[in-house]
Design an enzyme around this catalytic site. Structure first.
Site, PDB file in Angstrom:
ATOM      1  N   LYS A  51       0.842  -1.209   0.000  1.00 34.15           N
ATOM      2  CA  LYS A  51       0.000   0.000   0.000  1.00 34.15           C
ATOM      3  C   LYS A  51       0.875   1.256   0.000  1.00 34.15           C
ATOM      4  CE  LYS A  51      -3.894  -2.331   2.100  1.00 34.15           C
ATOM      5  NZ  LYS A  51      -4.530  -2.837   3.314  1.00 34.15           N
ATOM      6  N   GLN A  95      -4.801  -1.595   9.439  1.00 33.64           N
ATOM      7  CA  GLN A  95      -4.664  -2.925   8.838  1.00 33.64           C
ATOM      8  C   GLN A  95      -5.274  -3.981   9.762  1.00 33.64           C
ATOM      9  OE1 GLN A  95      -3.358  -3.549   5.686  1.00 33.64           O
ATOM     10  NE2 GLN A  95      -4.095  -5.624   6.043  1.00 33.64           N
ATOM     11  N   ASP A 118     -11.317   3.003   3.935  1.00 34.56           N
ATOM     12  CA  ASP A 118     -11.664   1.572   3.830  1.00 34.56           C
ATOM     13  C   ASP A 118     -13.182   1.367   3.832  1.00 34.56           C
ATOM     14  OD1 ASP A 118      -9.814  -0.395   3.388  1.00 34.56           O
ATOM     15  OD2 ASP A 118      -9.182  -0.589   5.478  1.00 34.56           O
TER      16      ASP A 118
END
Ligand code: NAD
Length: 283
Positions: A51, A95, A118
């Site tokens: 990422k 994460q 997200d």
């Protein structure tokens, strides 16, 4: 049968994001993503590294917070509060999975919904389900992009989503429903899954079991989207689909690797750009 090339489409998305990020830079705005990693999980470390690399390659800012496994929930909440208040940060990604002593829901709810790239915050989940503009989880958003790029009509189609996770299955079903499909969500308690799938023109499988979707479950001419990522004992990466037998029956199918996988990061970058534009261009 046509293979849906997620690598190519993800590159196109990234090029588009990069061009817009460069234009924003000329206006003094650098869209910036903050990624938080807690612990030493190898797979998570790989995802975070990739990422960071992709964010920088798209001319955007990348800030990584790598915290020890022993980090407390309160320490993590304090960091999120700092990032929420920091105007230079446009996107915040935690994460997953988090260590067991941390309540993931509490953490996800602490992220400012306007920086929730997200799309896991309940406000963004609610917006998606109400058909309102918000942040949509990256994997299902990437699948919609693939369907669009390959001119796959969704409206009026029967779609089956196998899997009901908050990350893939549920948002996928909401997106397909919003796009006019008649959607069935199948899961571990579903009876006679083969029969459910045989009625579908679009099947999205997100279960996490190799060879789960077999040829007898797939209608001739169906579009099959394989979200699964499974590492076999021999090291080979496969999806959830018995690809060799399913693919000949399909009109289109995503391979693993090279299908849905590359789209996820591309959409994360796209969401980060969207956040920067929302927050810094709109009054
Ligand atoms: P999950 O474990 O949270 O959910 C799996 C789902 O499968 C559950 O909802 C469960 O009900 C369903 N399921 C299990 N057994 C079943 C059965 N026998 N019949 C019908 N349904 C059954 O997983 P997830 O996070 O949604 O991920 C699913 C897969 O997608 C995994 O392989 C994961 O690695 C992969 N994934 C890929 C990407 C990507 O970027 N390509 C992103 C996220 C997840």
């Amino acid at each position: 049968m046509q293979i849906i090339d997620g690598k190519e489409i993800s590159n196109r998305v990234k090029e588009r994001v990069k061009a817009e990020a460069i234009a924003l830079k000329d206006m003094g705005i650098t869209p910036t993503l903050a990624v938080i990693l807690v612990g030493e999980d190898k797979a998570s470390q790989t995802y975070v590294a990739s990422k960071e690399k992709s964010t920088i390659a798209c001319e955007m800012g990348s800030v990584a917070h790598k915290l020890p496994e022993s980090t407390t929930q309160d320490e993590l909440l304090a960091l999120i509060e700092l990032l929420n208040a920091d105007d230079s940060i446009d996107g915040i990604l935690v994460q997953l999975p988090l260590p067991k002593h941390i309540d993931s829901n509490k953490i996800l709810e602490a992220i400012d919904p306007s920086k929730d790239v997200d799309g896991f915050h309940p406000i963004n989940v609610g917006k998606l389900n109400s058909g309102l503009d918000g942040f949509v989880p990256c994997t299902p958003l990437g699948i919609m992009e693939l369907l669009k790029e390959y001119n796959i009509e969704v409206s009026g189609k029967n779609a089956v989503v196998i899997g009901r996770s908050n990350i893939v299955g549920k948002p996928m079903a909401a997106l397909l429903l919003n796009a006019g499909a008649t959607v069935t969500i199948a899961h571990s308690k579903t009876k006679d899954l083969a029969k459910v799938c045989q009625n579908a023109q679009i099947i999205v499988v997100a279960v996490g079991k190799p060879n789960f979707l077999t040829a007898d479950m797939v209608n001739d001419g169906a579009v099959v989207i394989d979200v699964g990522i499974n590492r076999l004992d021999n090291g080979k990466l496969v999806g959830d689909c018995d690809y060799d037998n399913v693919a000949p029956k399909c009109s289109m199918i995503t391979p693993v690797p090279g299908g849905v996988g590359p789209m996820t990061i591309a959409m994360l970058l796209s969401n980060t750009l969207k956040s920067a534009k929302n927050r810094k261009l709109k009054g």
